[in-house]
Design a protein around this motif. Sequence first.
Motif: not given
Length: 236
Positions: A12, A17, A219
Motif C-alpha cells: 500500500l 489505509t 477513515f
Amino acid sequence: MSAVQFQRQLGLSRYETAFGILHKLRAAMVRPERDKIGGKPQEHVEVDETWVGGRTRGEGRGVHHKVLVSCAVEVRRRKPGTKLDNRKDGRYAGRVRLAVVPDRSANSLGSFVENAVAPGSLIVTDDWSGYAGLRKRGFDHHAIAECGDPEIAEEFLPIIHLVFANLKTWINGIHHGVSAKHLQAYLNEFTFRFNRRFYPFNSFRSLLGIAGGAAAPTFDGLYSGEWTHPTFSGCG
C-alpha cells in the motif's frame, strides 16, 4: 501485526489505509453478545489494574499521559500429572477481559467487574479500596494485602500479572507504543488473540462470523475521534 508491516506486505502507498483496515478488523474482534467470564466451580477470577504508557518528557515531574487499564482473568488448573502441572502450581489463564477505565474509584472498577465477570464468582484482588464494594455487587470477594511484597503477589495474583506482562510486551514489541485514543482497540485485539490461543484455526472463522454483523469505523471517524471502539458498557 503493526500497520507499518501490514502496509509493506500489501504494497500500500499510504500508511493511513493500512491503519484503517486493521482497525476495521479490530472492531470485528468483539462479540456484541460476549458472555461474562468466571462463574464456574473450582475456579476463580483474578482482577487488577495497571498503567499502560511510557514516560512523558519535558512536562514536569509527576506528569504523565498513561492510561489505566483494568483486567479480569479466569484462573484454571491443569490436570495433575500433566507436562506443565508444575508451573504456577498448576494454574493457568482461561479467558481474559480488558478495558480502559477512567480512574481507580470504586464506581469505575466495580462497574468493570460487574460487566466482565459472572455474578457470584470468586474474585481475588489486592486490598485497594476501589474493590471494597464487590461483595455488595454479588461477588465472593477475597482481598489480599500485598504490602509491596512480590512473593505475595506471585502466590495469590500470579496469572493477572503474567497477562499484564504479555500485554505490555506485545504493545511495545509489535506496535512500539499506541495512542491513548485507540488503546481500547488494541486491548480488544489482544483479548481476541489471547482467548483463542489454544484454537488458532478457529480464530479466522470467528472473525468472519463477528464481522458480518459488526459496525466498522470510517477513515474520518478514526482520525476525528468520533468513532468509539467497542468495549464493556459502564467502563468509561
